[in-house]
Design a protein around this motif. Structure first.
Motif, PDB file in Angstrom:
ATOM      1  N   LEU B  46       0.817  -1.219   0.000  1.00 39.15           N
ATOM      2  CA  LEU B  46       0.000   0.000   0.000  1.00 39.15           C
ATOM      3  C   LEU B  46       0.847   1.263   0.000  1.00 39.15           C
ATOM      4  N   ILE B  47       1.705   1.405   1.016  1.00 35.37           N
ATOM      5  CA  ILE B  47       2.433   2.652   1.180  1.00 35.37           C
ATOM      6  C   ILE B  47       3.721   2.394   1.955  1.00 35.37           C
ATOM      7  N   TYR B  48       4.708   3.274   1.735  1.00 38.01           N
ATOM      8  CA  TYR B  48       6.027   3.105   2.315  1.00 38.01           C
ATOM      9  C   TYR B  48       6.537   4.447   2.815  1.00 38.01           C
ATOM     10  N   PHE B  49       7.065   4.450   4.044  1.00 39.26           N
ATOM     11  CA  PHE B  49       7.691   5.626   4.630  1.00 39.26           C
ATOM     12  C   PHE B  49       9.171   5.311   4.859  1.00 39.26           C
ATOM     13  N   GLN B  50      10.026   6.253   4.524  1.00 40.79           N
ATOM     14  CA  GLN B  50      11.447   6.117   4.804  1.00 40.79           C
ATOM     15  C   GLN B  50      11.937   7.410   5.427  1.00 40.79           C
ATOM     16  N   GLY B  51      12.261   7.346   6.717  1.00 42.02           N
ATOM     17  CA  GLY B  51      12.764   8.512   7.408  1.00 42.02           C
ATOM     18  C   GLY B  51      11.819   9.691   7.267  1.00 42.02           C
ATOM     19  N   ASN B  52      12.370  10.838   6.904  1.00 44.91           N
ATOM     20  CA  ASN B  52      11.576  12.053   6.754  1.00 44.91           C
ATOM     21  C   ASN B  52      11.201  12.335   5.301  1.00 44.91           C
ATOM     22  N   SER B  53      11.490  11.382   4.432  1.00 49.01           N
ATOM     23  CA  SER B  53      11.172  11.571   3.014  1.00 49.01           C
ATOM     24  C   SER B  53       9.676  11.469   2.773  1.00 49.01           C
ATOM     25  N   ALA B  54       9.236  12.041   1.644  1.00 47.87           N
ATOM     26  CA  ALA B  54       7.830  11.915   1.261  1.00 47.87           C
ATOM     27  C   ALA B  54       7.496  10.442   1.057  1.00 47.87           C
ATOM     28  N   PRO B  55       6.346   9.998   1.524  1.00 47.15           N
ATOM     29  CA  PRO B  55       6.006   8.574   1.401  1.00 47.15           C
ATOM     30  C   PRO B  55       5.750   8.157  -0.035  1.00 47.15           C
ATOM     31  N   ASP B  56       5.988   6.900  -0.295  1.00 52.25           N
ATOM     32  CA  ASP B  56       5.659   6.292  -1.588  1.00 52.25           C
ATOM     33  C   ASP B  56       4.241   5.740  -1.488  1.00 52.25           C
ATOM     34  N   LYS B  57       3.307   6.438  -2.134  1.00 52.99           N
ATOM     35  CA  LYS B  57       1.889   6.077  -2.031  1.00 52.99           C
ATOM     36  C   LYS B  57       1.404   5.271  -3.232  1.00 52.99           C
ATOM     37  N   SER B  58       2.341   4.710  -3.971  1.00 51.63           N
ATOM     38  CA  SER B  58       1.991   4.118  -5.265  1.00 51.63           C
ATOM     39  C   SER B  58       1.019   2.945  -5.163  1.00 51.63           C
ATOM     40  N   GLY B  59       0.925   2.322  -3.985  1.00 55.25           N
ATOM     41  CA  GLY B  59       0.051   1.168  -3.860  1.00 55.25           C
ATOM     42  C   GLY B  59      -1.332   1.460  -3.309  1.00 55.25           C
ATOM     43  N   LEU B  60      -1.597   2.673  -2.912  1.00 60.84           N
ATOM     44  CA  LEU B  60      -2.901   2.989  -2.335  1.00 60.84           C
ATOM     45  C   LEU B  60      -3.991   2.799  -3.388  1.00 60.84           C
ATOM     46  N   PRO B  61      -5.048   2.031  -3.059  1.00 59.49           N
ATOM     47  CA  PRO B  61      -6.054   1.684  -4.070  1.00 59.49           C
ATOM     48  C   PRO B  61      -6.995   2.812  -4.448  1.00 59.49           C
ATOM     49  N   SER B  62      -7.196   3.778  -3.567  1.00 58.74           N
ATOM     50  CA  SER B  62      -8.092   4.895  -3.891  1.00 58.74           C
ATOM     51  C   SER B  62      -7.765   6.054  -2.978  1.00 58.74           C
ATOM     52  N   ASP B  63      -8.388   7.215  -3.261  1.00 57.96           N
ATOM     53  CA  ASP B  63      -8.122   8.392  -2.434  1.00 57.96           C
ATOM     54  C   ASP B  63      -8.838   8.310  -1.084  1.00 57.96           C
ATOM     55  N   ARG B  64      -9.570   7.247  -0.846  1.00 59.31           N
ATOM     56  CA  ARG B  64     -10.166   7.057   0.484  1.00 59.31           C
ATOM     57  C   ARG B  64      -9.111   6.576   1.483  1.00 59.31           C
ATOM     58  N   PHE B  65      -7.987   6.117   0.962  1.00 52.79           N
ATOM     59  CA  PHE B  65      -6.919   5.600   1.803  1.00 52.79           C
ATOM     60  C   PHE B  65      -5.843   6.675   1.985  1.00 52.79           C
ATOM     61  N   SER B  66      -5.399   6.855   3.212  1.00 51.39           N
ATOM     62  CA  SER B  66      -4.295   7.759   3.481  1.00 51.39           C
ATOM     63  C   SER B  66      -3.521   7.229   4.668  1.00 51.39           C
ATOM     64  N   ALA B  67      -2.296   7.695   4.817  1.00 53.68           N
ATOM     65  CA  ALA B  67      -1.486   7.267   5.951  1.00 53.68           C
ATOM     66  C   ALA B  67      -0.547   8.385   6.322  1.00 53.68           C
ATOM     67  N   GLU B  68      -0.213   8.425   7.586  1.00 57.37           N
ATOM     68  CA  GLU B  68       0.781   9.376   8.049  1.00 57.37           C
ATOM     69  C   GLU B  68       1.680   8.689   9.052  1.00 57.37           C
TER      70      GLU B  68
END
Lengths: 116, 116
Positions: B46-68
């Motif tokens: 779904l999503i990947y966070f690395q340190g303080n970099s902007a997350p890789d949201k390429s796997g999120l299936p729709s805009d109903r999904f978000s992560a922080e």
């Protein structure tokens, strides 16, 4: 995009016997990592073994070993002396070593049954 | 030491409601991942966070999904206006490095989400 295929939805083996789980993958990359994860009913994914694509030697962890055939893009898992605790879903996974998405790409899994 | 912790373990909610799933990674791990495991689709990144970099949201299936991910540690996956097809097990993983380093991902026990 990379794909991982596990062609055996379910496998059954007698306790103490050896079983081999199949995995093939498709990629245009030359350097990457391959993994086998085990998922018991508790849901937690447990790393079984890891292989680096540029290493010729097959990885081994106790009763678990792999047969890595890079040219054939094949990465099978051999479990020797099967134990009841080995019963679980087994997932083969690919991870790019370069840029791009860093998530794992998983196969559909193989359900391993251990017959006592 | 403590592994990846996810809460709640199970969540049942009505269609159309918002849900928040929490992940507490292994201390010191800079990379954090969310996956979805469903019967029809297998395991999806779904999503990947690395340190303080902007997350890789390429796997999120729709805009109903978000992560922080706050403070580089705890992460929350939010699903808005839930649909029945969102029913799945949501797995969180963390690792000490990125794909290039080959550090394995360590998984939590997951949150089983059921949409009525």
């Amino acid at each position: 995009a990379q794909t991982v295929t596990q062609s055996q939805p379910e496998m059954s083996v007698q306790e103490a016997e050896t079983v081999t789980l199949s995995c093939t993958y498709d990629t245009s990359e030359s350097d990457y990592y391959l993994f086998w994860y085990k998922q018991p009913p508790s849901r937690q994914m447990i790393l079984v073994i890891r292989q680096e694509a540029y290493k010729q030697q097959n990885a081994t962890e106790n009763r678990f070993s792999v047969n890595f055939q890079k040219a054939a893009k094949s990465f099978s898992l051999k479990i020797s002396d099967s134990q009841l605790g080995d019963a679980a879903m087994y997932f083969c996974a690919y991870r790019s070593k370069g840029g791009g998405a860093d998530g794992l790409t998983f196969g559909k899994g193989t359900h391993l049954i251990i017959q006592p | 030491g403590a592994g990846v912790s996810q809460s709640p373990s199970n969540k049942v909610t009505e269609k159309g409601k918002d849900v928040e799933l929490r992940c507490d990674p292994i201390s010191g791990h800079t990379a954090l991942y969310w996956y979805r495991q469903s019967l029809g689709q297998g395991l999806e990144f779904l999503i990947y966070f690395q340190g303080n970099s902007a997350p890789d949201k390429s796997g999120l299936p729709s805009d109903r999904f978000s992560a922080e991910r706050t403070g580089g540690s705890v992460s929350t996956l939010t699903i808005q206006r839930t649909q029945q097809e969102d029913s799945a097990v949501y797995l969180c993983a963390s690792s000490a490095g990125t794909g290039r380093s080959g550090q394995p991902q360590h998984f939590g026990d997951g949150t089983r989400l059921s949409i009525l």
